[in-house]
Design a protein around this motif. Structure first.
Motif, PDB file in Angstrom:
ATOM      1  N   SER A   1       0.826  -1.211   0.000  1.00 35.03           N
ATOM      2  CA  SER A   1       0.000   0.000   0.000  1.00 35.03           C
ATOM      3  C   SER A   1       0.859   1.259   0.000  1.00 35.03           C
ATOM      4  O   SER A   1       0.544   2.245  -0.677  1.00 35.03           O
ATOM      5  CB  SER A   1      -0.948  -0.003   1.214  1.00 35.03           C
ATOM      6  OG  SER A   1      -0.260   0.227   2.438  1.00 35.03           O
ATOM      7  N   LYS A   2       1.959   1.247   0.726  1.00 33.51           N
ATOM      8  CA  LYS A   2       2.858   2.401   0.743  1.00 33.51           C
ATOM      9  C   LYS A   2       3.512   2.603  -0.625  1.00 33.51           C
ATOM     10  O   LYS A   2       3.675   3.735  -1.092  1.00 33.51           O
ATOM     11  CB  LYS A   2       3.918   2.224   1.827  1.00 33.51           C
ATOM     12  CG  LYS A   2       3.415   2.415   3.246  1.00 33.51           C
ATOM     13  CD  LYS A   2       3.067   3.876   3.523  1.00 33.51           C
ATOM     14  CE  LYS A   2       2.857   4.147   4.994  1.00 33.51           C
ATOM     15  NZ  LYS A   2       2.596   5.579   5.286  1.00 33.51           N
ATOM     16  N   MET A   3       3.894   1.507  -1.281  1.00 29.19           N
ATOM     17  CA  MET A   3       4.478   1.607  -2.612  1.00 29.19           C
ATOM     18  C   MET A   3       3.477   2.190  -3.606  1.00 29.19           C
ATOM     19  O   MET A   3       3.816   3.062  -4.409  1.00 29.19           O
ATOM     20  CB  MET A   3       4.930   0.239  -3.096  1.00 29.19           C
ATOM     21  CG  MET A   3       5.524   0.246  -4.513  1.00 29.19           C
ATOM     22  SD  MET A   3       5.780  -1.417  -5.189  1.00 29.19           S
ATOM     23  CE  MET A   3       4.058  -1.945  -5.434  1.00 29.19           C
ATOM     24  N   GLU A   4       2.243   1.715  -3.554  1.00 27.03           N
ATOM     25  CA  GLU A   4       1.223   2.219  -4.477  1.00 27.03           C
ATOM     26  C   GLU A   4       0.957   3.699  -4.233  1.00 27.03           C
ATOM     27  O   GLU A   4       0.749   4.465  -5.184  1.00 27.03           O
ATOM     28  CB  GLU A   4      -0.055   1.395  -4.325  1.00 27.03           C
ATOM     29  CG  GLU A   4       0.094  -0.033  -4.820  1.00 27.03           C
ATOM     30  CD  GLU A   4      -1.146  -0.883  -4.585  1.00 27.03           C
ATOM     31  OE1 GLU A   4      -1.203  -2.001  -5.121  1.00 27.03           O
ATOM     32  OE2 GLU A   4      -2.059  -0.432  -3.843  1.00 27.03           O
ATOM     33  N   ALA A   5       0.967   4.109  -2.964  1.00 27.55           N
ATOM     34  CA  ALA A   5       0.792   5.534  -2.660  1.00 27.55           C
ATOM     35  C   ALA A   5       1.944   6.353  -3.228  1.00 27.55           C
ATOM     36  O   ALA A   5       1.735   7.422  -3.814  1.00 27.55           O
ATOM     37  CB  ALA A   5       0.686   5.732  -1.147  1.00 27.55           C
ATOM     38  N   GLU A   6       3.157   5.873  -3.069  1.00 31.19           N
ATOM     39  CA  GLU A   6       4.331   6.576  -3.604  1.00 31.19           C
ATOM     40  C   GLU A   6       4.207   6.775  -5.120  1.00 31.19           C
ATOM     41  O   GLU A   6       4.466   7.865  -5.647  1.00 31.19           O
ATOM     42  CB  GLU A   6       5.605   5.793  -3.300  1.00 31.19           C
ATOM     43  CG  GLU A   6       6.035   5.815  -1.845  1.00 31.19           C
ATOM     44  CD  GLU A   6       7.377   5.120  -1.668  1.00 31.19           C
ATOM     45  OE1 GLU A   6       8.050   4.841  -2.687  1.00 31.19           O
ATOM     46  OE2 GLU A   6       7.777   4.866  -0.515  1.00 31.19           O
ATOM     47  N   LYS A   7       3.855   5.725  -5.826  1.00 26.49           N
ATOM     48  CA  LYS A   7       3.739   5.813  -7.284  1.00 26.49           C
ATOM     49  C   LYS A   7       2.659   6.813  -7.677  1.00 26.49           C
ATOM     50  O   LYS A   7       2.830   7.605  -8.618  1.00 26.49           O
ATOM     51  CB  LYS A   7       3.447   4.437  -7.878  1.00 26.49           C
ATOM     52  CG  LYS A   7       4.625   3.478  -7.783  1.00 26.49           C
ATOM     53  CD  LYS A   7       4.317   2.141  -8.447  1.00 26.49           C
ATOM     54  CE  LYS A   7       5.542   1.234  -8.450  1.00 26.49           C
ATOM     55  NZ  LYS A   7       5.279  -0.074  -9.090  1.00 26.49           N
ATOM     56  N   GLY A   8       1.538   6.776  -6.963  1.00 25.62           N
ATOM     57  CA  GLY A   8       0.468   7.722  -7.250  1.00 25.62           C
ATOM     58  C   GLY A   8       0.882   9.159  -6.977  1.00 25.62           C
ATOM     59  O   GLY A   8       0.536  10.077  -7.736  1.00 25.62           O
ATOM     60  N   LEU A   9       1.636   9.375  -5.911  1.00 29.21           N
ATOM     61  CA  LEU A   9       2.112  10.725  -5.586  1.00 29.21           C
ATOM     62  C   LEU A   9       3.042  11.258  -6.673  1.00 29.21           C
ATOM     63  O   LEU A   9       2.969  12.440  -7.040  1.00 29.21           O
ATOM     64  CB  LEU A   9       2.833  10.716  -4.237  1.00 29.21           C
ATOM     65  CG  LEU A   9       1.941  10.579  -3.004  1.00 29.21           C
ATOM     66  CD1 LEU A   9       2.792  10.372  -1.757  1.00 29.21           C
ATOM     67  CD2 LEU A   9       1.049  11.802  -2.832  1.00 29.21           C
ATOM     68  N   MET A  10       3.916  10.423  -7.185  1.00 29.29           N
ATOM     69  CA  MET A  10       4.823  10.867  -8.235  1.00 29.29           C
ATOM     70  C   MET A  10       4.073  11.218  -9.519  1.00 29.29           C
ATOM     71  O   MET A  10       4.446  12.146 -10.241  1.00 29.29           O
ATOM     72  CB  MET A  10       5.887   9.804  -8.497  1.00 29.29           C
ATOM     73  CG  MET A  10       6.934   9.719  -7.394  1.00 29.29           C
ATOM     74  SD  MET A  10       7.735  11.338  -7.087  1.00 29.29           S
ATOM     75  CE  MET A  10       9.063  10.853  -5.988  1.00 29.29           C
ATOM     76  N   ARG A  11       2.983  10.486  -9.784  1.00 28.82           N
ATOM     77  CA  ARG A  11       2.152  10.842 -10.948  1.00 28.82           C
ATOM     78  C   ARG A  11       1.503  12.204 -10.742  1.00 28.82           C
ATOM     79  O   ARG A  11       1.470  13.039 -11.658  1.00 28.82           O
ATOM     80  CB  ARG A  11       1.080   9.766 -11.179  1.00 28.82           C
ATOM     81  CG  ARG A  11       1.597   8.483 -11.800  1.00 28.82           C
ATOM     82  CD  ARG A  11       0.463   7.622 -12.321  1.00 28.82           C
ATOM     83  NE  ARG A  11      -0.426   7.188 -11.244  1.00 28.82           N
ATOM     84  CZ  ARG A  11      -0.263   6.059 -10.559  1.00 28.82           C
ATOM     85  NH1 ARG A  11       0.761   5.262 -10.818  1.00 28.82           N
ATOM     86  NH2 ARG A  11      -1.126   5.724  -9.610  1.00 28.82           N
ATOM     87  N   ILE A  12       0.978  12.431  -9.545  1.00 31.25           N
ATOM     88  CA  ILE A  12       0.347  13.722  -9.248  1.00 31.25           C
ATOM     89  C   ILE A  12       1.376  14.848  -9.361  1.00 31.25           C
ATOM     90  O   ILE A  12       1.088  15.929  -9.885  1.00 31.25           O
ATOM     91  CB  ILE A  12      -0.297  13.687  -7.844  1.00 31.25           C
ATOM     92  CG1 ILE A  12      -1.505  12.741  -7.845  1.00 31.25           C
ATOM     93  CG2 ILE A  12      -0.715  15.092  -7.400  1.00 31.25           C
ATOM     94  CD1 ILE A  12      -2.088  12.475  -6.469  1.00 31.25           C
ATOM     95  N   ALA A  13       2.591  14.593  -8.890  1.00 34.47           N
ATOM     96  CA  ALA A  13       3.650  15.604  -8.976  1.00 34.47           C
ATOM     97  C   ALA A  13       3.940  15.967 -10.426  1.00 34.47           C
ATOM     98  O   ALA A  13       4.081  17.144 -10.775  1.00 34.47           O
ATOM     99  CB  ALA A  13       4.917  15.099  -8.291  1.00 34.47           C
ATOM    100  N   SER A  14       4.038  14.959 -11.275  1.00 33.35           N
ATOM    101  CA  SER A  14       4.368  15.226 -12.677  1.00 33.35           C
ATOM    102  C   SER A  14       3.233  15.929 -13.402  1.00 33.35           C
ATOM    103  O   SER A  14       3.465  16.718 -14.321  1.00 33.35           O
ATOM    104  CB  SER A  14       4.710  13.915 -13.390  1.00 33.35           C
ATOM    105  OG  SER A  14       3.583  13.049 -13.444  1.00 33.35           O
ATOM    106  N   GLU A  15       1.999  15.671 -12.983  1.00 29.66           N
ATOM    107  CA  GLU A  15       0.835  16.275 -13.646  1.00 29.66           C
ATOM    108  C   GLU A  15       0.535  17.678 -13.133  1.00 29.66           C
ATOM    109  O   GLU A  15       0.020  18.517 -13.880  1.00 29.66           O
ATOM    110  CB  GLU A  15      -0.393  15.376 -13.428  1.00 29.66           C
ATOM    111  CG  GLU A  15      -0.289  14.016 -14.116  1.00 29.66           C
ATOM    112  CD  GLU A  15      -1.337  13.041 -13.619  1.00 29.66           C
ATOM    113  OE1 GLU A  15      -2.127  13.437 -12.711  1.00 29.66           O
ATOM    114  OE2 GLU A  15      -1.370  11.892 -14.101  1.00 29.66           O
TER     115      GLU A  15
END
Length: 320
Positions: A146-160
């Motif tokens: 769950s922490k890994m999935e949150a990290e990946k989602g955060l990086m997508r939000i950062a790039s967008e």
């Protein structure tokens, strides 16, 4: 003077961050909590949040916020009660985190600091081969996933969105008020219970609560922390045997350690259904913090001995 929104201020790590920032004259602070705290400094604003999930409304909490420090989470526990742990972890740690991050980005928040976990990297390292921040994630349990999935989602939000994201993965955190296995070890040492951990040649990274807070605070404004992943530790890896000896010294109770081979302990623990506990006591888990020093010029300000003295004092004051 920017405003910081802090989640998880009633927890072990979040509470220490809250205490530090409450005494800071650099930032104003908003804390998001389910229920009011007994007292808050005049510079701190309370935002009541009943639950953290994919539909939580963060609009009031995010008002005028420049930085979010997200320390709230559904935490890893040794005895999981949920029949579907991954779904339960995802509801808070993934959906709740990304919902907050999206709203933060929409409100113009500059930086989002996420307290993740070394469990994103995995559960164990070979002796002398530490995890690095750029290593491929390999979580082995629902919490780490769950922490890994949150990290990946955060990086997508950062790039967008352009909102900066900082991800911090601590290993075991210890400090005054620590609970679980660390507390139990201190209790057994104080009582003089002989422990079969006198011949363990592993190496584990820990992070003092004061060091973790110092690193989080460093990441609030450091320009080079933007969109980076960091591992954090004391920079002083210890075997279980060494740690227990240091804990005993801090308590004024020399550790009574029996030299039982780690292979025997592992076999016995496996037969008793305690394989995970055995791995934590006998296996190695090391992290490399070279990146922190080279990129942020950060070194741990507190030694293991100093933090253990503080832990022991707290233990003796409260439990003896």
């Amino acid at each position: 003077m920017g405003r910081i929104l802090l989640t998880g201020a009633s927890g072990f790590v979040g509470g220490a961050i809250h205490e530090y920032l409450s005494n800071s004259s650099t930032h104003k602070l908003t804390v998001a909590l389910r229920r009011p705290m007994s007292s808050l400094p005049v510079t701190t604003t309370l935002a009541q949040i009943d639950q953290i999930d994919g539909v939580t409304d963060w609009s009031r909490a995010l008002l005028d916020s420049d930085v979010v420090i997200h320390a709230a989470a559904r935490v890893h526990v040794m005895q999981e009660s949920s029949t579907d742990p991954l779904t339960s972890f995802r509801k808070v740690n993934v959906e709740g985190t990304l919902n907050l991050a999206r709203q933060a980005a929409e409100k113009g928040v500059r930086r989002f600091i996420f307290i993740s976990s070394i469990k994103v990297n995995g559960e164990e390292t070979s002796l002398g081969v530490p995890y690095t921040a750029c290593a491929e994630p390999a979580p082995a349990d629902p919490y780490g996933i769950s922490k890994m999935e949150a990290e990946k989602g955060l990086m997508r939000i950062a790039s967008e969105s352009g909102m900066e994201v900082v991800i911090i993965r601590p290993p075991l955190v210890y400090g005054p008020g620590v609970k679980a296995n660390f507390f139990n070890m201190m209790k057994w040492l104080y009582r003089g219970v002989p422990l079969p951990f006198g011949a363990i040649c592993n190496s584990r990274s820990l992070v003092a609560l004061d060091n973790l807070v110092d690193f989080v605070v460093t990441c609030i404004d450091h320009p080079k922390a933007a969109n980076q992943v960091f591992l954090v530790s004391d920079g002083d890896d210890l075997s279980t045997t060494e740690l227990l000896k240091k804990m005993g010294r801090a308590l004024g109770k020399p550790a009574r350690l029996l030299p039982v081979p780690s292979g025997v302990l592992t076999l016995a623990a496996t037969l008793l259904g305690k394989k995970t506990l055995s791995q934590r006591l006998c296996g190695s888990l090391q992290v490399d913090i070279t990146k922190n020093r080279e990129l942020l010029n950060w070194l741990p300000p507190v030694t293991v001995e100093t933090e253990l003295d503080a832990v022991a004092k707290d233990f003796l004051d409260k439990h003896v």
